[in-house]
Scaffold this active site. Structure first.
Site, PDB file in Angstrom:
ATOM      1  N   GLU A 103       5.682   1.888   2.060  1.00 53.33           N
ATOM      2  CA  GLU A 103       4.409   1.567   1.501  1.00 53.33           C
ATOM      3  C   GLU A 103       3.547   2.718   1.382  1.00 53.33           C
ATOM      4  O   GLU A 103       3.063   3.356   2.446  1.00 53.33           O
ATOM      5  CB  GLU A 103       3.793   0.500   2.321  1.00 53.33           C
ATOM      6  CG  GLU A 103       4.472  -0.784   2.431  1.00 53.33           C
ATOM      7  CD  GLU A 103       4.188  -1.751   1.473  1.00 53.33           C
ATOM      8  OE1 GLU A 103       2.985  -1.488   0.584  1.00 53.33           O
ATOM      9  OE2 GLU A 103       4.967  -2.692   1.003  1.00 53.33           O
ATOM     10  N   CYS A 135      -5.589   2.940   0.707  1.00 55.37           N
ATOM     11  CA  CYS A 135      -4.544   3.399  -0.102  1.00 55.37           C
ATOM     12  C   CYS A 135      -4.714   2.781  -1.592  1.00 55.37           C
ATOM     13  O   CYS A 135      -4.203   3.332  -2.529  1.00 55.37           O
ATOM     14  CB  CYS A 135      -3.105   2.979   0.489  1.00 55.37           C
ATOM     15  SG  CYS A 135      -3.092   1.008   0.892  1.00 55.37           S
ATOM     16  N   GLY A 146       7.557   9.570   4.152  1.00 58.61           N
ATOM     17  CA  GLY A 146       8.413   8.632   3.544  1.00 58.61           C
ATOM     18  C   GLY A 146       9.774   9.064   3.204  1.00 58.61           C
ATOM     19  O   GLY A 146      10.787   8.453   3.784  1.00 58.61           O
TER      20      GLY A 146
END
Ligand code: NAD
Length: 441
Positions: free
Chosen positions: A217, A251, A200
Site C-alpha cells: 500500500e 496517502c 516497498g
C-alpha cells in the site's frame, strides 16, 4: 533487581506463532470473531490512550483521532463481524460433463498462516489495525510492526494489543530499520506493507527469498482535476478539508490541483476562504490542525514552499513543526514541489489548457493512488475514468472512497499492489482452495 526480560527475537516470535497456528486454534469462526470483539473492546475502552498517543506523535485532535483512526477501525470490525460467515462460505463451481454427473466442485477459504503487517506513521493506528482486522478474520496468526516514527502510538499499541488479543497467535515487534530487516529475513505467509515505494521494494525483495506474497500500500501524487463547470466554492471547501486533514500527511490526500488557467484564478480566493473557514485565519491557534511528524519532514516541506506564488499560508515554525495550510499558484510542473509526493500541507495549482491536457498530464506520470474529479459534465467524468489509471477514483469528494467498506482500497503501478477492506481483506489474507470431489462408488 528489577530486570526487564530480553525482547523475544524475530525468529523465535515467528516460530512460536507458527507452532500455535499449526494447532488449528485460529481456524474456528468463534476464535476469529472473539479476536475481533476483543480488538473492538480495546478501541472502545482504551481509545483515549490511543488518542493521547496520536496527539503526542502528530498533534492530532481528539476528534480527528477518533474519526480517522479509532472509529474508522471500529466500523471496519463491525462490518466484518456482520458479514464474515457469509464471506467465508464455500462457493460451488459447475463441473464439466466429462467428470460425470456425480462430481462436485467448490472453493474454500484457507488462512495463509503467519502474516506480517508493517505500518507507517501517518495514521499509525488505523493503518496497522485495519489490516489486522482482515488478517484475524481470515484466521491467521499475526505479527505487527508499528512505525518507529510515531513512537507514542507504537508504544501504546505494543502495550494494549497483547492485553486484548490471543498472545499465542499475535505479537507486536517494535523498532526501526534493524528490527524490520530482521523480521523480513523470516518466512511469512503474507507480508502487508504500508509506506513508501523505496521501502516497498526492500520488502518485496526480502519476500521474494521465501516466495512470500505481498500487498504493498504505497503513495504517490494524487491529482484533483477541476472542470470549469464545477461549483468552485464547493470544490474549494472539499479540497481544503481533504488536503489539510492530518496536516496533509495522508496517502490519499489531493496532492495537487489540475485545472485550466481561468478556473485556477477563480479558485484561488475561494481556497483561501475555505481554509480560513475550517482552521481560522491562524491555523497554528486551531486545536483541529495537526503538526508535521518530525524535523526531517518539516525541512523537506519548507524546501518546497518557493515552488510557486503563495496564495495563502506559507508561515512556518520549526520549534512547533508547524506549517500553515498553504496554496501555491503559477507552479511549474518542473519545480521541486511537483517531483515527489508532497505528504504535507502544501497544495500547488498546476494549469493545463483543457481536458485533453489534463489526461496527458496524468498519464505522463506514475499511476496515482487516487484521482479526484470535480466536474458536472458526464463526458468529462467518463473520459477521466476511462482514459486514466489510478488506485481509486473519487468524484466530488476526496478521501471518502476509502471509508466505503465494500470498496477495495489499494494502488496500481507505483502506488502499490493488492488491496483490502471488508471482504477484500479476506481475499488478501486467505488462500482460495479449489476442491473437486468425485465419489468412489
Ligand atoms: P515509515 O517511515 O513509517 O515507514 C513505513 C514502515 O517501513 C515502518 O514500519 C518502518 O519501520 C519500515 N521501514 C522503514 N525503512 C525500512 C527499511 N529500510 N527496511 C525495512 N523496513 C523499513 O512511513 P513512510 O514510508 O514515510 O510513509 C509515508 C508513505 O506511505 C507515503 O508515500 C504515503 O503515501 C504512503 N502511505 C500509503 C498508504 C496507503 O494506504 N496506500 C497509507 C499511508 C501512507
Amino acid at each position: 533487581m528489577n530486570q526487564q526480560p530480553a525482547p523475544e527475537q524475530p525468529a523465535d516470535v515467528v516460530a512460536r506463532l507458527r507452532a500455535a497456528f499449526r494447532t488449528g486454534r485460529t481456524k474456528p469462526l468463534t476464535w476469529r470473531t472473539t479476536q475481533l470483539r476483543r480488538l473492538r473492546e480495546m478501541l472502545t475502552e482504551r481509545g483515549a490512550d490511543l488518542a493521547a498517543a496520536l496527539h503526542a506523535d502528530l498533534g492530532k485532535s481528539s476528534t480527528e483521532a477518533y474519526r480517522t483512526e479509532i472509529d474508522f477501525t471500529i466500523r471496519e470490525i463491525d462490518h466484518t463481524l456482520d458479514h464474515l460467515e457469509e464471506w467465508l462460505r464455500p462457493e460451488s463451481a459447475p463441473v464439466p460433463a466429462h467428470l460425470g454427473a456425480d462430481a462436485t466442485a467448490w472453493t474454500q477459504y484457507d488462512p495463509l498462516g503467519v502474516v506480517l503487517v508493517i505500518a507507517p506513521w501517518n495514521y499509525p493506528a488505523q493503518l496497522l489495525l485495519a489490516p489486522v482486522v482482515g488478517a484475524l478474520a481470515a484466521g491467521n496468526a499475526v505479527v505487527v510492526k508499528p512505525s518507529e516514527l510515531a513512537p507514542a502510538t507504537s508504544a501504546a499499541l505494543a502495550r494494549l494489543l497483547p492485553e486484548f488479543l490471543d498472545t499465542e497467535t499475535f505479537a507486536v515487534v517494535e523498532g526501526g530499520v534493524p528490527e524490520t530487516t530482521a523480521l523480513l529475513a523470516e518466512r511469512f505467509d503474507h507480508i502487508f506493507y504500508t509506506g513508501n515505494g523505496v521501502v516497498g521494494r526492500i520488502v518485496m525483495r526480502a519476500a521474494a527469498e521465501h516466495l512470500t506474497p505481498v500487498t504493498l500500500e504505497l503513495g504517490g501524487k494524487s491529482p484533483a482535476f477541476v472542470d470549469p463547470d464545477a461549483d468552485l466554492a464547493v470544490v474549494a471547501d472539499r479540497l481544503a478539508r481533504g488536503k489539510f486533514l492530518n496536516a496533509g500527511q495522508t496517502c490519499v490526500a489531493p496532492d495537487y490541483v489540475l485545472t485550466d488557467p481561468e478556473t485556477a484564478a477563480a479558485l484561488e480566493p475561494l481556497l483561501t476562504k475555505a481554509i480560513q473557514a475550517v482552521y481560522g485565519t491562524d491555523a497554528s491557534a486551531s486545536g483541529e490542525y495537526g503538526r508535521i511528524v518530525n524535523e526531517r519532514h518539516f525541512d523537506r516541506l519548507t524546501g518546497l514552499l518557493d515552488s510557486g506564488r503563495v496564495v495563502v499560508g506559507g508561515d512556518t515554525d520549526r520549534s512547533q513543526k508547524y506549517i500553515a495550510p498553504t496554496v501555491l499558484a503559477d507552479v511549474d510542473p518542473a519545480s521541486p514541489v511537483m517531483q515527489e509526493e508532497i505528504f504535507g500541507p502544501i497544495l500547488p495549482i498546476v494549469t493545463v489548457p483543457d481536458l485533453d491536457g489534463a489526461i496527458d498530464f496524468i498519464n505522463d506520470r506514475d499511476k496515482p493512488l487516487a484521482l479526484y474529479v470535480f466536474a458536472e459534465s458526464r463526458t468529462t467524468r467518463d473520459r477521466l475514468a476511462a482514459e486514466t489509471s489510478s488506485g481509486g477514483l473519487g468524484y466530488g469528494l476526496p478521501l471518502a472512497h476509502l471509508t466505503v467498506s465494500d470498496l477495495p482500497f489499494g494502488g496500481v503501478g507505483e502506488s502499490g499492489m493488492g488491496n483490502y477492506h471488508g471482504r477484500y481483506s479476506i481475499e488478501t489474507f486467505s488462500h482460495r482452495k479449489a476442491i473437486l470431489n468425485k465419489p468412489l462408488g
